[in-house]
Design a protein around this motif. Structure first.
Motif, mmCIF file in Angstrom:
data_model
loop_
_atom_site.group_PDB
_atom_site.id
_atom_site.type_symbol
_atom_site.label_atom_id
_atom_site.label_comp_id
_atom_site.label_asym_id
_atom_site.label_seq_id
_atom_site.Cartn_x
_atom_site.Cartn_y
_atom_site.Cartn_z
ATOM 1 N N TYR A 198 0.837 -1.201 0.000
ATOM 2 C CA TYR A 198 0.000 0.000 0.000
ATOM 3 C C TYR A 198 0.875 1.255 0.000
ATOM 4 C CZ TYR A 198 -3.966 -3.053 1.102
ATOM 5 O OH TYR A 198 -4.933 -4.024 1.078
ATOM 6 N N ARG A 199 1.968 1.208 0.751
ATOM 7 C CA ARG A 199 2.899 2.350 0.790
ATOM 8 C C ARG A 199 3.479 2.619 -0.595
ATOM 9 N NH1 ARG A 199 8.516 2.378 1.690
ATOM 10 N NH2 ARG A 199 9.333 4.317 2.565
ATOM 11 N N SER A 200 3.843 1.549 -1.319
ATOM 12 C CA SER A 200 4.373 1.703 -2.677
ATOM 13 C C SER A 200 3.336 2.328 -3.598
ATOM 14 C CB SER A 200 4.806 0.349 -3.239
ATOM 15 O OG SER A 200 5.882 -0.177 -2.501
ATOM 16 N N GLN A 201 2.074 1.933 -3.454
ATOM 17 C CA GLN A 201 1.011 2.494 -4.283
ATOM 18 C C GLN A 201 0.828 3.981 -4.005
ATOM 19 O OE1 GLN A 201 -2.314 -0.125 -3.443
ATOM 20 N NE2 GLN A 201 -1.729 -1.558 -5.063
ATOM 21 N N ILE A 202 0.982 4.365 -2.735
ATOM 22 C CA ILE A 202 0.899 5.788 -2.371
ATOM 23 C C ILE A 202 2.013 6.577 -3.069
ATOM 24 C CG2 ILE A 202 1.146 7.427 -0.456
ATOM 25 C CD1 ILE A 202 -0.047 5.106 1.340
ATOM 26 N N ILE A 203 3.220 6.030 -3.011
ATOM 27 C CA ILE A 203 4.374 6.708 -3.626
ATOM 28 C C ILE A 203 4.176 6.845 -5.127
ATOM 29 C CG2 ILE A 203 6.838 6.477 -4.138
ATOM 30 C CD1 ILE A 203 7.083 5.093 -1.350
ATOM 31 N N GLN A 204 3.654 5.795 -5.785
ATOM 32 C CA GLN A 204 3.432 5.845 -7.232
ATOM 33 C C GLN A 204 2.407 6.911 -7.596
ATOM 34 O OE1 GLN A 204 5.127 4.332 -9.711
ATOM 35 N NE2 GLN A 204 6.449 3.656 -8.033
ATOM 36 N N ILE A 205 1.337 7.024 -6.808
ATOM 37 C CA ILE A 205 0.328 8.050 -7.079
ATOM 38 C C ILE A 205 0.930 9.434 -6.941
ATOM 39 C CG2 ILE A 205 -1.808 9.107 -6.217
ATOM 40 C CD1 ILE A 205 -2.739 6.275 -5.467
ATOM 41 N N LYS A 206 1.747 9.617 -5.899
ATOM 42 C CA LYS A 206 2.345 10.937 -5.666
ATOM 43 C C LYS A 206 3.334 11.333 -6.760
ATOM 44 C CE LYS A 206 1.799 11.629 -0.773
ATOM 45 N NZ LYS A 206 2.466 12.136 0.420
ATOM 46 N N LYS A 207 3.949 10.329 -7.376
ATOM 47 C CA LYS A 207 4.880 10.625 -8.468
ATOM 48 C C LYS A 207 4.156 10.994 -9.754
ATOM 49 C CE LYS A 207 8.836 7.760 -7.075
ATOM 50 N NZ LYS A 207 9.607 6.529 -7.394
ATOM 51 N N GLY A 208 2.891 10.562 -9.866
ATOM 52 C CA GLY A 208 2.125 10.782 -11.087
ATOM 53 C C GLY A 208 1.519 12.169 -11.160
ATOM 54 N N THR A 209 0.680 12.354 -12.169
ATOM 55 C CA THR A 209 0.019 13.648 -12.376
ATOM 56 C C THR A 209 -1.354 13.626 -11.703
ATOM 57 O OG1 THR A 209 -0.840 12.810 -14.466
ATOM 58 C CG2 THR A 209 1.220 14.064 -14.550
ATOM 59 N N ASN A 210 -2.031 14.786 -11.771
ATOM 60 C CA ASN A 210 -3.376 14.924 -11.207
ATOM 61 C C ASN A 210 -3.444 14.498 -9.738
ATOM 62 O OD1 ASN A 210 -4.421 15.743 -13.741
ATOM 63 N ND2 ASN A 210 -4.566 13.605 -14.375
ATOM 64 N N LYS A 211 -2.440 14.896 -8.973
ATOM 65 C CA LYS A 211 -2.392 14.515 -7.559
ATOM 66 C C LYS A 211 -3.636 14.958 -6.771
ATOM 67 C CE LYS A 211 2.652 14.776 -7.579
ATOM 68 N NZ LYS A 211 3.815 15.497 -7.055
ATOM 69 N N PRO A 212 -4.112 16.202 -6.943
ATOM 70 C CA PRO A 212 -5.278 16.616 -6.155
ATOM 71 C C PRO A 212 -6.496 15.727 -6.380
ATOM 72 C CG PRO A 212 -4.201 18.518 -7.141
ATOM 73 C CD PRO A 212 -3.572 17.293 -7.756
ATOM 74 N N SER A 213 -6.719 15.313 -7.645
ATOM 75 C CA SER A 213 -7.898 14.513 -7.945
ATOM 76 C C SER A 213 -7.822 13.111 -7.351
ATOM 77 C CB SER A 213 -8.097 14.409 -9.462
ATOM 78 O OG SER A 213 -7.026 13.688 -10.059
ATOM 79 N N ARG A 214 -6.632 12.688 -6.922
ATOM 80 C CA ARG A 214 -6.458 11.342 -6.382
ATOM 81 C C ARG A 214 -6.178 11.366 -4.877
ATOM 82 N NH1 ARG A 214 -2.966 7.468 -10.191
ATOM 83 N NH2 ARG A 214 -4.204 5.965 -9.007
ATOM 84 N N GLN A 215 -6.431 12.512 -4.249
ATOM 85 C CA GLN A 215 -6.128 12.640 -2.823
ATOM 86 C C GLN A 215 -6.965 11.678 -1.984
ATOM 87 O OE1 GLN A 215 -3.608 14.229 -1.569
ATOM 88 N NE2 GLN A 215 -4.139 13.517 0.489
ATOM 89 N N ASP A 216 -8.226 11.490 -2.366
ATOM 90 C CA ASP A 216 -9.077 10.556 -1.616
ATOM 91 C C ASP A 216 -8.512 9.141 -1.680
ATOM 92 O OD1 ASP A 216 -10.746 12.597 -0.964
ATOM 93 O OD2 ASP A 216 -12.290 12.116 -2.447
ATOM 94 N N GLU A 217 -7.990 8.766 -2.845
ATOM 95 C CA GLU A 217 -7.400 7.437 -3.004
ATOM 96 C C GLU A 217 -6.159 7.290 -2.138
ATOM 97 O OE1 GLU A 217 -5.821 4.476 -6.588
ATOM 98 O OE2 GLU A 217 -6.562 6.484 -7.059
ATOM 99 N N VAL A 218 -5.346 8.356 -2.081
ATOM 100 C CA VAL A 218 -4.147 8.336 -1.243
ATOM 101 C C VAL A 218 -4.527 8.143 0.222
ATOM 102 C CG1 VAL A 218 -2.247 9.741 -0.344
ATOM 103 C CG2 VAL A 218 -2.700 9.700 -2.790
ATOM 104 N N GLU A 219 -5.520 8.885 0.687
ATOM 105 C CA GLU A 219 -5.938 8.786 2.089
ATOM 106 C C GLU A 219 -6.477 7.388 2.412
ATOM 107 O OE1 GLU A 219 -8.556 11.955 3.163
ATOM 108 O OE2 GLU A 219 -7.086 13.530 2.704
ATOM 109 N N ARG A 220 -7.196 6.804 1.457
ATOM 110 C CA ARG A 220 -7.718 5.445 1.661
ATOM 111 C C ARG A 220 -6.571 4.451 1.789
ATOM 112 N NH1 ARG A 220 -8.478 1.317 -1.768
ATOM 113 N NH2 ARG A 220 -7.975 2.630 -3.560
ATOM 114 N N LEU A 221 -5.547 4.586 0.933
ATOM 115 C CA LEU A 221 -4.394 3.689 0.987
ATOM 116 C C LEU A 221 -3.569 3.916 2.250
ATOM 117 C CD1 LEU A 221 -3.289 3.864 -2.749
ATOM 118 C CD2 LEU A 221 -4.163 1.842 -1.576
#
Length: 407
Positions: A231-254
């Protein structure tokens, strides 16, 4: 298990574990039954002695003595033979990282007598792999063990991981597939296969394997820890990608999922230092800085038998101080502490990079420029970049002179 039960005063349960061990020897080592039973009989004698049963203890001592005599040993209660070296090697492997080198020596001694023995080769390869952080000492032993144990999925998955480390992906995939399609695939095989996919950033595949393993070993702290890492790796991958604000809910869930897994890990194994670090990082993501600080402190005082773990803890606490607490001075202190430890080359490289980036940023921002420039010089020196280090030190001296001339 018998030894652990003996230590907790559960002597009858210890005797039951020894009986199970003896039954296994009779079923699986019928041709070497007496020789392989010597250690178990000695343990029977030990437990009976501590229970005050001297007659039973003497009975097992007599069995050991008679067997040693029959097998031609010059010692009353000891055998010098490769099987005993092998037994000692497995005991060393089970007793933790500080014993792996001794385990290798035991298996190597056994292999001098029987160089093609499948079990001796397997033991040597496993002990070598578990301390093979920066080189290839386990590659050939693993290859040999696979050749002699073609049905052993566990050895195959370890060989796949070692080949992956060395960039031999095609060959590694072959062994991994064979291990996973084996009918004898066990939780440990699934766990190491998951590690293989984690290394490739294929966290979805890793999670599937880890959850399969967890069904069979629900109380495994290590499996919960590895799921948290996914789950930590998935968080890091999302943060490295684009559209970070739109995926904030997903980050918090992970983050919440990862936090749960690390808490579960620590409930099962309270002294798991890196789990404290990972939990602290998830708490920092949620802005829970006080809780994060408490968990980092627990990790920092944990006694780590492996230097590279202590090194990693210093690195990640330094990052917490630098990026979350905005305390450069504390971060520098812990980066430097990490560099004082003789650990893994990869972690040392990350520490040097973190220290270099911090020092360069402070120079750019004109923050304590003399000190920051000197720090850059130290980084270059530790990296072996002598000319760059000298330039930094000369600039720091020049800046010192300019400051003094003002006064």
């Amino acid at each position: 298990m018998a030894y652990v039960k003996h230590l907790t005063g559960q002597h009858e349960e210890a005797l039951q574990s020894l009986k199970e061990a003896e039954d296994l020897i009779h079923r699986e080592r019928a041709d070497q039954r007496d020789k392989r039973s010597l250690v178990t009989w000695g343990n029977y004698a030990w437990v009976h002695f501590h229970m005050g049963r001297s007659e039973e203890a003497q009975t097992y001592l007599d069995k050991v003595e008679n067997t040693c005599k029959e097998l031609g040993s010059p010692f009353r209660y000891r055998m010098e033979c490769p099987e005993m070296d092998c037994e000692e090697g497995w005991a060393m492997v089970k007793c933790g990282i500080q014993n792996y080198k001794n385990a290798m020596a035991c298996f190597a001694k056994a292999l001098q007598v029987e160089p093609e023995n499948p079990e001796f080769c397997t033991g040597y390869a496993i002990a070598a792999y578990r301390q093979d952080y920066n080189n290839e000492i386990s590659l050939e032993p693993l290859r040999k063990a696979v050749r002699l144990n073609p049905e052993d999925a566990y050895i195959k998955v370890l060989l796949a991981l070692k080949l992956q480390d060395l960039g031999e992906e095609a060959e590694a995939e072959t062994y991994l597939d064979e291990a996973l399609t084996s009918e004898s695939s066990q939780p440990y095989v699934l766990r190491y296969a998951a590690k293989y996919y984690q290394n490739k950033d294929c966290t979805d595949k890793a999670l599937l394997l880890l959850k399969r393993a967890l069904k069979e070993l629900p109380s495994s702290a290590y499996l919960h820890y590895q799921i948290g890492l996914c789950y930590r790796s998935q968080i890091i991958q999302i943060k490295k990608g684009t559209n970070k604000p739109s995926r904030q809910d997903e980050v918090e869930r992970l983050v919440q999922k990862a936090k749960y897994e690390f808490q579960k890990t620590l409930k099962l194994r309270p002294t798991f230092g890196l789990a404290n670090v990972c939990l602290a990082e998830m708490q920092a993501e949620l802005g829970q800085y006080q809780e994060a600080e408490e968990n980092f402190q627990k990790a920092l005082i944990t006694k780590n038998r492996d230097d590279h773990i202590g090194q990693e803890i210093q690195l990640r606490y330094g990052r917490f101080q630098e990026f979350h607490k905005k305390s450069d001075d504390t971060a520098i202190t812990h980066y430097l502490k990490g560099l004082q430890v003789e650990g893994a080359a990869s972690v040392k490289g990350n520490l040097l990079k973190a220290l270099e980036n911090l020092a360069a940023r402070r120079v750019h921002q004109n923050v304590r420029v003399v000190e920051s420039t000197s720090l850059l010089g130290l980084v270059h020196k530790l990296k072996g970049e002598v000319n760059e280090a000298l330039l930094c030190y000369e600039r720091a001296l020049r800046l010192t002179g300019e400051v003094n001339s003002v006064f």
